[in-house]
Design a protein around this motif. Sequence first.
Motif, short mmCIF file in Angstrom:
data_model
loop_
_atom_site.label_atom_id
_atom_site.label_comp_id
_atom_site.label_asym_id
_atom_site.label_seq_id
_atom_site.Cartn_x
_atom_site.Cartn_y
_atom_site.Cartn_z
N THR A 75 0.85 -1.19 0.00
CA THR A 75 0.00 0.00 0.00
C THR A 75 0.88 1.24 0.00
O THR A 75 2.10 1.15 -0.11
N THR A 76 0.26 2.41 0.09
CA THR A 76 1.00 3.67 0.10
C THR A 76 0.72 4.43 1.39
O THR A 76 -0.31 4.19 2.05
N PRO A 77 1.61 5.34 1.79
CA PRO A 77 1.34 6.12 3.00
C PRO A 77 0.01 6.86 2.95
O PRO A 77 -0.71 6.93 3.97
N GLU A 78 -0.35 7.40 1.79
CA GLU A 78 -1.62 8.13 1.72
C GLU A 78 -2.80 7.19 1.94
O GLU A 78 -3.77 7.55 2.62
N HIS A 79 -2.74 6.00 1.38
CA HIS A 79 -3.80 5.03 1.62
C HIS A 79 -3.91 4.69 3.11
O HIS A 79 -5.01 4.53 3.64
N VAL A 80 -2.77 4.56 3.78
CA VAL A 80 -2.79 4.23 5.21
C VAL A 80 -3.50 5.33 5.99
O VAL A 80 -4.33 5.06 6.87
N GLY A 81 -3.20 6.59 5.68
CA GLY A 81 -3.86 7.70 6.36
C GLY A 81 -5.35 7.72 6.12
O GLY A 81 -6.15 7.90 7.05
N ARG A 82 -5.74 7.53 4.88
CA ARG A 82 -7.17 7.52 4.54
C ARG A 82 -7.88 6.36 5.23
O ARG A 82 -8.99 6.51 5.75
N ARG A 83 -7.25 5.21 5.23
CA ARG A 83 -7.87 4.02 5.83
C ARG A 83 -8.05 4.18 7.33
O ARG A 83 -9.08 3.77 7.89
N ALA A 84 -7.07 4.78 7.99
CA ALA A 84 -7.17 4.99 9.43
C ALA A 84 -8.38 5.84 9.78
O ALA A 84 -9.10 5.58 10.76
N ARG A 126 -7.41 14.13 3.64
CA ARG A 126 -8.43 13.77 2.66
C ARG A 126 -9.50 12.89 3.29
O ARG A 126 -10.70 13.07 3.04
N GLY A 127 -9.08 11.94 4.11
CA GLY A 127 -10.02 11.04 4.75
C GLY A 127 -11.00 11.78 5.64
O GLY A 127 -12.21 11.49 5.64
N ALA A 134 -13.39 17.08 10.88
CA ALA A 134 -12.20 17.94 10.86
C ALA A 134 -11.12 17.36 11.76
O ALA A 134 -11.42 16.69 12.76
N ILE A 135 -9.87 17.62 11.41
CA ILE A 135 -8.76 17.21 12.27
C ILE A 135 -8.64 18.21 13.41
O ILE A 135 -8.43 19.41 13.20
N ALA A 136 -8.79 17.69 14.66
CA ALA A 136 -8.77 18.57 15.83
C ALA A 136 -7.40 18.63 16.50
O ALA A 136 -7.10 19.59 17.21
N GLY A 137 -6.57 17.63 16.29
CA GLY A 137 -5.25 17.62 16.94
C GLY A 137 -4.72 16.21 17.01
O GLY A 137 -5.15 15.33 16.27
N GLY A 138 -3.77 15.99 17.92
CA GLY A 138 -3.18 14.67 18.05
C GLY A 138 -1.81 14.73 18.71
O GLY A 138 -1.53 15.61 19.53
#
Length: 337
Positions: A75-84, A126-127, A134-138
């Motif tokens: 897979t690709t890093p972008e796919h991993v991010g979207r899948r998560a 994108r995910g 929305a991305i709130a933090g992490g």
Amino acid sequence: MTTPDPARPARPAVRTAAQLGEDGVIALATSGVRPDLRVPVGPGDDAAVVVAPDGRVVVSSDALVEGRHFRFDLTTPEHVGRRAIAQNAADIAAMGAVCTGFTVTLGCPAGTGEDVIAGIARGITRGAADAGGAIAGGDVVRTEQVLLAVTVLGDLQGRAPVLLSGARPGDVVAVCGTLGHSAAGLAVLLAGLPGFEGLVETHRCPVPPLVAGPQAAVAGATALTDVSDGLLRDARAVARASGIVIELDGARLAPDTDLRACAAALGADADQWVRTGGEDHALLATFPAGAELPAGWRAIGTAAGPGALPVGTVTVDGETGPEVGGWNTFDESGEGR
């Protein structure tokens, strides 16, 4: 020794996480985050502030670990991010809610390249947009392998949550989304088989039918879950929690054309992919008998009282089949899935 081609520009050196430093990794990971009214305080402060218009917040969390849940050679890093993001969003939809915000912890070895971090960040951004949140933090942390831990917040919009435990005898069992495509896509990748791009894409990044969750709640769904661990395994979870038996119709679980073609090419069992594959993150629900199913939902069986069969039993055409099957996080055979 190879002579450099002067007509081809040199590729810039890829910095590692260690060279970027914690601040640099955070800046790269949050570079795509945009202001959102639902998150008045986002990344950069000690904690985020997320609007909760309903007064209640639906919360779920999940993690992806390199070597256990994904491999970068498949897979690709972008796919991993979207899948998560997608698999967490599916849990919110499975409560009949909509996504509002996500927090993401990125763990990676010191030698992880910035291209990997940037790709994961693009996928996360994108995910979240695809999921309507929305991305709130992490957080970022050094780990032995790449890890993504996501917490998602959701809004019930004034509705009651749809639980696993609400199904009743006589209810219609229905599903929305694909079944078996992710398992087939993984089989294609592991076999090195060309083609079947749609199945491969579903494995790399499932697209759960998120809007179908709230639609099912509005339509009166009595129980709801997402198919993350396999249809039979997740149906058993509903049956156990509701104190019922679920009777599925094998004809309504027939593999589609793509699955049949893929199974023929690999000498595999397409029915098994449909019934135990998991990770498509389709939605599984029960509706009162006679209720009109929302668009995109299809009936696949009925709920019954325990009777001669114990609570929690799931049958296909009257056959109980094996009690095992589907994803089990502590099953050693699942490495690299």
